[in-house]
Structures are given as C-alpha cells and as structure tokens.
Design a protein around this motif. Structure first.
Motif, short mmCIF file in Angstrom:
data_model
loop_
_atom_site.label_atom_id
_atom_site.label_comp_id
_atom_site.label_asym_id
_atom_site.label_seq_id
_atom_site.Cartn_x
_atom_site.Cartn_y
_atom_site.Cartn_z
N PHE A 74 12.66 -4.72 0.06
CA PHE A 74 14.00 -4.33 -0.38
C PHE A 74 14.15 -4.48 -1.89
O PHE A 74 14.65 -3.57 -2.57
N ILE A 75 13.68 -5.60 -2.44
CA ILE A 75 13.76 -5.81 -3.89
C ILE A 75 12.93 -4.75 -4.62
O ILE A 75 13.34 -4.20 -5.64
N ALA A 76 11.74 -4.47 -4.05
CA ALA A 76 10.88 -3.45 -4.65
C ALA A 76 11.56 -2.08 -4.65
O ALA A 76 11.49 -1.33 -5.64
N ASN A 77 12.25 -1.76 -3.58
CA ASN A 77 12.89 -0.45 -3.47
C ASN A 77 14.20 -0.35 -4.24
O ASN A 77 14.71 0.75 -4.44
N LEU A 78 14.75 -1.50 -4.66
CA LEU A 78 15.97 -1.45 -5.47
C LEU A 78 15.74 -0.70 -6.78
O LEU A 78 16.67 -0.13 -7.35
N PHE A 79 14.49 -0.72 -7.27
CA PHE A 79 14.17 0.03 -8.48
C PHE A 79 14.38 1.53 -8.29
O PHE A 79 14.48 2.28 -9.27
N LYS A 80 14.43 1.97 -7.03
CA LYS A 80 14.60 3.40 -6.75
C LYS A 80 16.06 3.85 -6.81
O LYS A 80 16.32 5.05 -6.73
N PHE A 81 16.97 2.89 -6.89
CA PHE A 81 18.39 3.24 -6.80
C PHE A 81 18.78 4.26 -7.86
O PHE A 81 19.42 5.28 -7.56
N ALA A 82 18.38 4.01 -9.10
CA ALA A 82 18.78 4.90 -10.19
C ALA A 82 18.00 6.21 -10.18
O ALA A 82 18.39 7.17 -10.86
N HIS A 83 16.90 6.28 -9.41
CA HIS A 83 16.06 7.48 -9.39
C HIS A 83 16.35 8.37 -8.18
O HIS A 83 15.52 9.22 -7.83
N GLY A 84 17.48 8.16 -7.54
CA GLY A 84 17.86 9.00 -6.41
C GLY A 84 18.16 8.22 -5.15
O GLY A 84 18.71 8.77 -4.19
N GLY A 85 17.79 6.93 -5.14
CA GLY A 85 18.10 6.10 -3.98
C GLY A 85 19.59 5.98 -3.73
O GLY A 85 20.02 5.76 -2.59
N GLY A 104 2.03 4.97 -9.51
CA GLY A 104 2.74 3.76 -9.90
C GLY A 104 1.89 2.77 -10.67
O GLY A 104 2.42 1.87 -11.33
N LEU A 105 0.55 2.92 -10.61
CA LEU A 105 -0.35 2.02 -11.34
C LEU A 105 -0.44 2.43 -12.81
O LEU A 105 -0.40 3.62 -13.12
N PRO A 106 -0.57 1.45 -13.72
CA PRO A 106 -0.81 1.78 -15.12
C PRO A 106 -2.07 2.63 -15.27
O PRO A 106 -3.01 2.53 -14.46
N ALA A 107 -2.13 3.47 -16.29
CA ALA A 107 -3.21 4.44 -16.45
C ALA A 107 -4.60 3.81 -16.36
O ALA A 107 -5.50 4.35 -15.73
N GLY A 108 -4.80 2.65 -16.94
CA GLY A 108 -6.12 2.05 -16.95
C GLY A 108 -6.54 1.44 -15.63
O GLY A 108 -7.71 1.09 -15.44
N LEU A 109 -5.59 1.29 -14.70
CA LEU A 109 -5.89 0.61 -13.44
C LEU A 109 -5.97 1.56 -12.24
O LEU A 109 -6.23 1.13 -11.12
N VAL A 158 -3.55 -8.07 -5.88
CA VAL A 158 -2.96 -6.92 -6.58
C VAL A 158 -1.49 -7.16 -6.87
O VAL A 158 -0.96 -6.74 -7.90
N LEU A 159 -0.80 -7.86 -5.98
CA LEU A 159 0.63 -8.13 -6.20
C LEU A 159 0.85 -9.17 -7.29
O LEU A 159 1.88 -9.17 -7.96
N ILE A 160 -0.16 -10.04 -7.48
CA ILE A 160 -0.05 -11.06 -8.53
C ILE A 160 -0.46 -10.50 -9.90
O ILE A 160 0.19 -10.75 -10.92
N ASP A 161 -1.52 -9.70 -9.92
CA ASP A 161 -2.13 -9.30 -11.19
C ASP A 161 -1.54 -8.04 -11.81
O ASP A 161 -1.52 -7.90 -13.04
N VAL A 162 -1.08 -7.09 -10.98
CA VAL A 162 -0.65 -5.80 -11.52
C VAL A 162 0.74 -5.92 -12.15
O VAL A 162 1.66 -6.45 -11.53
N PRO A 163 0.89 -5.42 -13.39
CA PRO A 163 2.24 -5.39 -13.98
C PRO A 163 3.16 -4.50 -13.14
O PRO A 163 2.72 -3.47 -12.59
N ASP A 164 4.42 -4.88 -13.05
CA ASP A 164 5.40 -4.12 -12.24
C ASP A 164 4.90 -3.94 -10.80
O ASP A 164 4.95 -2.84 -10.22
N ALA A 165 4.40 -5.02 -10.22
CA ALA A 165 3.85 -4.95 -8.86
C ALA A 165 4.88 -4.50 -7.84
O ALA A 165 4.53 -3.90 -6.82
N PHE A 166 6.16 -4.76 -8.11
CA PHE A 166 7.19 -4.34 -7.16
C PHE A 166 7.26 -2.82 -7.04
O PHE A 166 7.64 -2.29 -6.01
N LEU A 167 6.88 -2.11 -8.11
CA LEU A 167 6.83 -0.64 -8.03
C LEU A 167 5.75 -0.21 -7.05
O LEU A 167 5.93 0.76 -6.29
#
Length: 642
Positions: free
Chosen positions: A406-417, A39-44, A201-210
């Motif tokens: 819950f908000i973080a896991n909402l991103f999973k809805f379209a991927h099989g959630g 889930g982390l960007p390639a450089g991180l 990490v939750l503040i700095d990482v892009p798409d931290a909810f993922l």
C-alpha cells in the motif's frame, strides 16, 4: 425438482476456473517485468542481483499473498459456496454489524480496480502488435475489443468459461514453455527462489518502494479469485492454481533470463514478455496475448456482478435487475453494472492512452481491498473462536505485507491512482448512504398485529358508501409472519383512503436459492375475502408478481376457495373476471425529529432510491394496474380500527 447449485469438481470445472478466475493474474506477465525494469535506475536494469531479486519478490508475493492468504486461508471463509469480501462480511454481520464500513471500503475499491483491469490488459496486448505492425492504431482497436467483451456478457459465465478455459489453458502452457526455453540461456536465474535476493533488492535499490509497486501487479487478480468462488467452486480453483502458478513463475524466470543475456536490447520501449518469443512465433504469441487479455477482463467483470448482487442482498446497494443465464445462482449478469463498466473502461483507455501510463496508476485501490479483507478475516477468526495466538500473528503478517504494498502504491496517486480512488469514493458514498439511510428508515417504521385491520376491512368491504377501489386489491408485504402487517399498509388501507374491495390479498415473496422452485402457502383470514400468500420463487423465475398472483388465484378458484368473477352484475353475467389492483406504498420523510446527519443521510437515501429501479419494475408489475401511494415515514397515526 430441486437443482444442484454447487459447481461440480472435474476437468470441466477446472477449465472453467482457469478461464474465469485467472484471466487477470494470468496476464500480469504482459506488463510486470516491463514495469519493474522501467522502475530500476538505468545502471541497475541488467544487474543480475537486482533482476533476480525482483523475480524473487514476484515468486514470494505469489506464494505468500495469493497461495497462502487466498487459496489456502481465505477460500475457506465461504458463505454457502459464495465468496468475496461482502460474502465474508455476511458471515459475521449479525455479531459485528459495525464491520460494514470495512466491507464497503473493500468492495468499492475492488469495483474501482475492475474498471482499469480490462483496460490495461487489452492495451498491453495490442501494443505487442507494434513488433509486427509499428503503425497499428492501438487505442481504436483496444476500445473495439473492450466493447466486444462487455457486449458478450449476457451469454453468462458458464458459456464463456468453457471456451475461455480451453484458450487460457493454452495460454498458460504457452507462457510456461516460452519461459523454460528462455531460462536455459541463464539458468542461474532460478536463484530467485531464495527469498534473501528479494530482501537484498528491497534494501539496496534506491526508491525500492517503486519496485515494490511494480511487483504488486503480479498478484492484483488474487481478490477476484475469492470473488469468483461462487462461479467456479473451491476445489476447481485450488487444483487449477497449482498449474497456473507454475507456468507464471516459469515465464517470469524466462523474462529475467532474457534481460540478463540481452543487455543492449533492454530499453523502456521493449517488453521482455514479447522479446523472449522466437521471431517465427511472434504473430502467434501476440494473437494469444490478445485473446488472453480479452479473457482477463472476465475475472473482474464477473467478480463485479457478484459484489453488486451480494451488496443488494445485504442492503448495501439499491435494487437493480439481475439476470441468470444458467441454473447456477453464482453465475449472473447485471446489465446496469456491465454497461457502466464498459463506459468507464473506455474512458480510462482514452484518458491514459498507453499501458505504461496505466501501470503508473494501477494497483493502489486493490491494495486497500486486500487490507480490508485481512481485517475482516481477523474478525471472522474471532467469530469462529480461532485462538488469538494463531489469528493475531497471521493477521499481522498479512497486514505487514499488504501495508508495504500500500505504501509503495501510494506513489501512484499523483500519476493516475487518484482516478480509481475517486471512483471508489463515489461507490463507497452510495453504499454508505444506502445502508445507513435504510436503517434510519426501518427504525422509523413499525409493524402491528394484523387482526384489528382484518376486522376493520370486513366492515369497509360491506360499506357501500365508500367507493369501490378494486374487485381484488393486492398489497406486497415484507412482514415475515402472517400475524403481522406493516403500519404503512394499515395506514394506506384505512387512514389515508379507506379502500373498499371484494377481495384483499397480502403477498409475501421469498427468493430461494433453487433456480426453478415455485411453491406457495395460503393463509385464509376471512373465507372468500381475505388471504395471505407466501410465495417461494427460485432465482431463475424472476419476481413476476402479477403473474404469480394470477396463477395462484386460478388454482384457488378451481378448488372453490375464491370467486374471481367481477361483482358488477353487467360484467358478471358475461363471465368477465374482476379487476386486480396492486398498491405499492412508499414511505416519505416529513417532519421527522432527527439529528442533522441522519436527516441528510435519509435525504440522500431517497435521492438514490429515486434514481434506482422502482419497486414496480423489480416486481415486474404491469404499471397500468399499479397504484403508487406515499405515507408518512413515522407512522405515529394509529389505525382507526384500534
């Protein structure tokens, strides 16, 4: 002789808890760090601050969510030793009946999560064999293991818990030791105990909810921990958690240390859990992971049995057969649930095909369960008169944590959630319809004093112009008091078709919490002719109604209280026993003046009832001696005896 139902505290109980309760949460290291890295960007992916921050998220999630909420707070809310979201609802339902909606949302999402849990743990473990055998057929082997898991469930959780406990103890010891050895390669990873790294990490990482969605996977077994309270006991769970949590954290730290010291080997295909193992240990490690994955499925399966059992007792689920392989009521086996889960787990494996795909869908429904448990806990606090200055901050804290997940896991809805939400929606629909349909039916049902009907039956019994229906006529009654009778029984006996019999029996069955209890009381309305039997039967005895009635009648005959011989002279002279006829009365809705919504709920209720286990099967009656009758739901007709 009374049996002890409380699960004893001691080494055997602790091993049982480790084997049954912690399978799900104990196998989360198989896929959590892999999901975080992916889930982390390639450089991180190998950045020390972000890896340490992710592990810090795991440590504090296990501490705040699992330890504080469940192990310390929620396990206190037990209902006579039983746990789970429906057990929590049972404690408050008399005062807060409306809370059933919260309870069935939580129960349905927990059951739905129980379908994907065995699938993801088993597939993750089998995929570890790719290290040794790259061409191994993962899906066929995983399906074979899933089938085996469900087919051994009839043995019961006690028999499974003992060997499973020993294996899982070895598993936790193994992952802890592996974590310690890997940790030495990058000791600074212990900075993860500082919660500021999690915040960073939750503040700095892009798409931290993922990332947060992946982190949540480390605590998905916490709700099953509460559901399995009746199987394993409070003290056994609490003591064993200290060891379990320690080994889990050590393993996560070890995986993080490996990632930070093997930059070139960190790819989406590499699982850090297996990578920290020495080459000579790989086969043993993969074999243990496979065994642990098999055992992990047990936590949600046994939890599912508990939920359905409690739902039946709370009138939230249709009556189905429950078997008790041991003398402890909390340890049960429900065939219909077991085999339904088996089919659905198999379909999940076939549909998703890999653990990575399942990770993308896993966790959404269980966050809803946790939120519902938190809401019920707040209501429970009010029921127990806990001061608001304690209950409100505590509840808001848990809602904030779980709301973020819950908000973080909402991103999973379209991927099989959506799959687990769809299954949860179907389960919720059944529970909602059953609960409300039954309430509507009960509101339309009435009870009446039994005395006028008894008086009338005496005359019917002597009226030879009415064809004899049976020598012994038996009705199962739900009237708790001997002075009352359901209007439907009175209507069946007098109005629908006058039933002449030599002896009338009204039987009330109470299922007690003791496994082998069997006692009864007899209320005589008319000596030798009309009786009420109140039977107290232990849960291990089953509901063998005709067997119970015949046994009691024989004892009464020996005391001279009843004549069981046939009243027909040609049969009586040969000492042939008179016939018994059981009547099961069903109420049907006809011409009811109800709003459209209530009519629809009632229609769906009867549709579900038609598809569920019949009263004849539940009571274990011989169908050849059962007459099934239907009477109008709204018994506006008064008994002709009045």
């Amino acid at each position: 002789m009374k049996q002890q139902h409380k699960v004893p505290f001691g080494m055997m109980g602790i091993f049982m808890a480790i084997g049954i309760v912690y399978g799900d949460i104990g196998t989360s290291p198989l896929y959590v760090m892999k999901a975080i890295v992916n889930g982390l960007p390639a450089g991180l992916q190998t950045n020390p601050d972000y890896i340490i921050g992710a592990i810090s998220c795991i440590i504090w999630t296990l501490t705040l969510q699992t330890t504080i909420k469940y192990v310390i707070v929620t396990l206190r809310a037990d209902n006579r030793g039983e746990g789970g979201i429906l057990s929590l609802f049972a404690l408050i339902r008399k005062k807060y009946r409306w809370a059933y909606v919260i309870a069935i949302i939580g129960a349905s999402t927990l059951l739905a999560d129980g379908i994907i849990t065995p699938a993801i743990t088993v597939v993750s473990a089998i995929e570890g064999l790719n290290i040794l055998i790259p061409s191994i057929p993962v899906i066929p082997i995983a399906i074979a293991i899933i089938l085996a898991i469900f087919l051994i469930q009839p043995l019961g959780t006690a028999r499974l818990g003992k060997p499973f406990g020993r294996i899982m103890f070895l598993w936790f010891t193994m992952i802890g030791i592996l974590g310690v050895f890997a940790l030495f390669h990058y000791p600074m990873v212990i900075k993860a105990f500082n919660p500021m790294y999690a915040v960073k990490v939750l503040i700095d990482v892009p798409d931290a909810f993922l990332i947060l969605g992946a982190v949540f996977l480390c605590t998905t077994g916490a709700e099953a921990l509460y559901s399995d309270l009746g199987h394993c006991g409070l003290h056994n769970i609490r003591v064993s958690w200290v060891y379990v949590k320690s080994t889990l954290i050590l393993n996560y730290l070890g995986q993080g240390a490996w990632i930070l010291t093997h930059h070139s080997q960190v790819t989406t295909d590499v699982n850090p859990f297996f990578a920290i193992m020495p080459n000579w240990f790989s086969f043993i490690g993969v074999a243990m992971a496979t065994l642990a994955a098999i055992i992990a499925s047990q936590a949600l399966i046994s939890g599912s049995f508990t939920i359905i059992s409690e739902a039946i007792s709370l009138d939230l689920w249709p009556n189905i057969k429950i078997k008790y392989p041991t003398n402890i009521k909390g340890q049960m086996f429900i065939p219909q649930v077991n085999y339904a889960l088996m089919v659905l787990c198999t379909l999940i494996i076939l549909a998703f095909g890999s653990s990575s795909n399942m990770e993308a869908a896993y966790g959404l429904s269980i966050t809803i369960t946790m939120l519902m448990t938190t809401l019920l806990l707040f209501i429970y606090f009010q029921y127990k008169n806990v001061p608001l200055w304690v209950s409100i901050p505590l509840t808001m804290f848990f809602i904030t944590v779980e709301g973020s997940f819950f908000i973080a896991n909402l991103f999973k809805f379209a991927h099989g959630g959506w799959a687990t939400i769809l299954i949860a929606g179907c389960i919720f629909g059944i529970m909602f319809v059953w609960y409300n349909g039954r309430r509507i039916k009960n509101h339309c049902s009435t009870y009446e004093p039994i005395a006028p009907t008894i008086e009338c039956l005496q005359k019917i019994s002597m009226d030879e112009t009415i064809p004899k229906f049976a020598t012994h006529l038996v009705y199962v009654t739900r009237a708790k008091y001997p002075t009352d009778m359901e209007s439907k029984i009175s209507y069946s006996l007098v109005n629908k078709q006058p039933k002449r019999a030599d002896t009338y029996w009204f039987v009330y069955l109470h299922r007690s919490d003791e496994p082998y209890q069997f006692k009864y009381t007899v209320k005589t309305f008319v000596p030798g002719k009309m009786f009420r039997l109140d039977i107290h039967s232990g849960f291990k005895q089953g509901a063998h109604m005709d067997k119970f009635v015949h046994h009691i009648c024989k004892e009464m005959e020996e005391k001279g209280e009843v004549d069981l011989l046939s009243r027909y002279p040609s049969l009586r002279e040969r000492n042939i026993e008179g016939d018994f006829r059981f009547v099961v009365v069903e109420r049907i809705a006809r011409n009811l003046d109800l709003p459209p919504i209530k009519k629809t709920l009632l229609l769906l209720y009867y549709l579900i009832k038609k598809c569920s286990t019949s009263d004849t099967q539940i009571l274990d009656l011989d169908p050849s001696v059962v007459t099934k009758e239907y009477v109008p739901l709204k018994s506006v007709q008064q008994s002709a005896c009045k």
